[in-house]
Design an enzyme around this catalytic site. Sequence first.
Site, short mmCIF file in Angstrom:
data_model
loop_
_atom_site.label_atom_id
_atom_site.label_comp_id
_atom_site.label_asym_id
_atom_site.label_seq_id
_atom_site.Cartn_x
_atom_site.Cartn_y
_atom_site.Cartn_z
N GLY A 178 3.73 6.63 3.80
CA GLY A 178 3.75 5.90 2.53
C GLY A 178 4.70 6.51 1.53
CE LYS A 196 -3.34 1.90 -1.06
NZ LYS A 196 -2.38 2.82 -1.70
N GLY A 239 0.85 -1.17 0.00
CA GLY A 239 0.00 0.00 0.00
C GLY A 239 0.89 1.23 0.00
CB THR A 240 1.33 3.89 -2.13
OG1 THR A 240 0.01 3.90 -2.67
CG2 THR A 240 2.14 2.87 -2.91
CB THR A 241 0.07 8.00 -0.53
OG1 THR A 241 1.24 7.79 -1.32
CG2 THR A 241 0.17 9.35 0.15
#
Length: 281
Positions: free
Chosen positions: A188, A86, A53-55
């Site tokens: 992230g 997320k 997962g990122t941001t």
Amino acid sequence: MEANPRNTGRLPAAFLTPGSSSFMDFLSHHSPDMLPGKRSLPPLQGAIEAPHGTTIVAVSFPGGVVLAGDRRATMGNMIAQRDIEKVFPADEYSAVGIAGTAGLAVEMVKLFQLELEHFEKVEGAQLSLEGKANRLSTMIRSNLAMAMQGLAVVPLFAGWDVDREKGRIFSYDVTGGRSEEVGYASTGSGSIFARGAMKKLYREDLTEEQATTLVIQALYDAADDDSATGGPDVARRIYPIVTVITEEGFRKLNDTESSEIARSILERRLEQPDGPRAALL
């Protein structure tokens, strides 16, 4: 000799005796192998490729706090999933957004939700927001062995503090170190770009509507400069997950609400691709 619960259909006495209000402590004592951080991994033969997962971004405003996340998960240079969620409710007055190894992060969130529910059932009262933040810190620390092998989980936690009557934001590092953020925070791969956007747009007197617009602006800027962050996908109707926590509790913006904000931002970006301008002085 203690009867085998598989033969009698009854649980051992230890499972029925009141004890710690922490479900993690209970699990650590009776079935430690079920905790994410206690599982052994085979020797590494190279980099582990797992969806990440990122941001995640968060912004506080006088009536509460907004927690939001983009929808992209990556695996190396590939897009592993375009519509991952997320941001999750932790309980009625708090939420957690995940960044890092997606599978472990989701599992940790589910355990965190169970931990808070268990405490409330045993103690008959909700844990304070400070206590929730500390419990999450302990869970992240228990994952340190995995983090050292490249499977890190770095969430963002936010909620409404019933005692202080304000929204609060907590960020973490891979060791479980906890910091309370003032005004806004991000985590992230695209966090540095999102934080830069929020730094220029944030004000202490934001309304709830302005705060939700700000987080989507920040995620748009993160996606503009970070390939692992996904921006609003109009063609597939995939928009950021935006949640609001106030004294009335946790609320997730529906697709119509989030799409309206995202589309308005996209229309303005056709005129100003770099987004809103902040005053020089």
